[in-house]
Design an enzyme around this catalytic site. Sequence first.
Site, PDB file in Angstrom:
ATOM      1  N   CYS A  61       0.840  -1.202   0.000  1.00  0.00           N
ATOM      2  CA  CYS A  61       0.000   0.000   0.000  1.00  0.00           C
ATOM      3  C   CYS A  61       0.879   1.257   0.000  1.00  0.00           C
ATOM      4  O   CYS A  61       1.644   1.460  -0.922  1.00  0.00           O
ATOM      5  CB  CYS A  61      -0.983  -0.026   1.166  1.00  0.00           C
ATOM      6  SG  CYS A  61      -2.311   1.174   0.979  1.00  0.00           S
ATOM      7  N   GLU A 118      -2.711  -8.910   3.070  1.00  0.00           N
ATOM      8  CA  GLU A 118      -3.104  -9.396   4.405  1.00  0.00           C
ATOM      9  C   GLU A 118      -4.571  -9.146   4.704  1.00  0.00           C
ATOM     10  O   GLU A 118      -5.063  -9.536   5.755  1.00  0.00           O
ATOM     11  CB  GLU A 118      -2.202  -8.775   5.474  1.00  0.00           C
ATOM     12  CG  GLU A 118      -2.365  -7.280   5.706  1.00  0.00           C
ATOM     13  CD  GLU A 118      -1.692  -6.415   4.634  1.00  0.00           C
ATOM     14  OE1 GLU A 118      -1.010  -6.971   3.754  1.00  0.00           O
ATOM     15  OE2 GLU A 118      -1.887  -5.188   4.666  1.00  0.00           O
ATOM     16  N   HIS A 171      -3.836  -4.751  -0.307  1.00  0.00           N
ATOM     17  CA  HIS A 171      -3.441  -5.334   0.976  1.00  0.00           C
ATOM     18  C   HIS A 171      -3.560  -6.856   0.914  1.00  0.00           C
ATOM     19  O   HIS A 171      -4.648  -7.381   1.160  1.00  0.00           O
ATOM     20  CB  HIS A 171      -4.350  -4.817   2.089  1.00  0.00           C
ATOM     21  CG  HIS A 171      -4.114  -3.395   2.440  1.00  0.00           C
ATOM     22  ND1 HIS A 171      -3.165  -3.006   3.356  1.00  0.00           N
ATOM     23  CD2 HIS A 171      -4.683  -2.253   1.994  1.00  0.00           C
ATOM     24  CE1 HIS A 171      -3.169  -1.693   3.462  1.00  0.00           C
ATOM     25  NE2 HIS A 171      -4.076  -1.205   2.642  1.00  0.00           N
TER      26      HIS A 171
END
Lengths: 281, 227
Positions: free
Chosen positions: B84, B202, B200
């Site tokens: 990001c 994650e 992202h």
Amino acid sequence: MKTIRIIPRLDIKGPNLVKGIHLEGLRVLGKPSDFAKFYYENGADELLFMDVVASLYDRNSLHDIISQTAENIFIPITVGGGLRTLDDIKQVLRAGADKVSLNTAAIKNPKVIEQAALRFGSSTIVVAIEAIKQEGGKYFCFTDNGREYTGVEVVDWAKKVQDLGAGEIIITSVDREGTGRGFDEELINEIASNVSVPLIVHGGAGKKEHFKEVIENCNIDAVSTAGVLHYDFIKNNRGDMSGASEGNFDFLLSGRSVKNLKTTTIKELKAYLSEGNINVR
Amino acid sequence: MSRTTKVSIIDYGIGNLFSVLKACEYVGMNPEITNNSKVIESSDAVILPGVGAFKDAMINLEKLDLVKPIIDFADSGKPMMGVCLGMQLLLTESEEFGSTKGLGIFQGVCKKFPIINPLNNEKVKVPQITWNNITVPDGINCFKENTPLNGINNNEHMYFVHSFYADSVKEEEVLSTTNYGGVEYCSSLNKNNIFAFQFHPEKSGQEGLKIYRNFKDIINKTNESRK
């Protein structure tokens, strides 16, 4: 073509996942972690946790549930309910939330939106609007889960929170919430035509068709829903609540099902929307 | 005892590092959140995360004396991943608040999404906060092997939250592209052992975790070859 997000909403009271009608008359449905895990694996795009009694009692009981969830669930998590100060927000983000949802505190002190957006970034700050239609046909904002009248008109408020830096808005129709009668498209369109931040709509979904209708008829980005998913999940997963003490367990113990909802899983819902040419993950 | 994959997650006071930490742990890495240049230098890999403003982030990196350690690490050949804002910081500069210089590890400039779609004149919602597709660049069949995108399907959905995107990058360094608001932009970059993702991983469910797993494999392979 934009991707429409499906966001299960998990209302939390103490240690339990609960569900009401018009945000009241809360029934205990099970353990939040069981629902969260199932929805994650079943294709949820995000999870929304709401501590539904926190703003009444000034307590933040969600931290444990959030940090447990964030250990093994890798989609965005939004948390709301009883967050008043920048420090409250910081604590929830530390516990593993990605975004926070503000309502009561924001109406009492709109500056908190601006301060929070500056400190944590607009995309972290979601403002929840709980709307009830009043005599004369105008929609007004309520707080404390639809209990407190504020005298603030929803469209004015939506524009204001956008200007103050809110990154997203969740609109709840308290009139429709828990009824299964479909989304309040009049309310949603009034807001959608006046703001440009992403909109999440909530309140009233009773069957798959309702999702398709609101996505086709309103310029929205995400749908948040509870009942149609929760009651489907517990058909096959009535958790062992024998150790639990707090809350109203009558519904769970009765073994009844709900009559006003045609329940679904997220997977089935997304397959249905895809067939209707709606872009979902 | 087998060697653990020691990963430094760089803490420069911005953004939520918790989910990056949890994803690393989940796939079996040994992550540490740190701003200590000695710890960074001695680790097997570095992740530069971040959410927020480019300029504040660069000011913090400078204050913490982390600019040189990050650039040195990138030159070392050990694996590095920017996520990001962490991807944007690896670029030459950003147009956020006038112009701010970045770390310059990749060529590129951060530009803000247009508020009007140039193709259909419709309003664009900025920031982009949604799941969106990552697409294999033209002329290639699938995402490159030996990168964290190995085995990910073309047009897979990943979770994005951002207002600025990477522009003027080198074509040969583009690992994936994405469309938003009428702009086709670079959503991941790669050169040598350095990877950068605008989305992202994650927060992108099982497919996102694959990226972390692949990154771990790359770290282990690199460790083997450096023995």
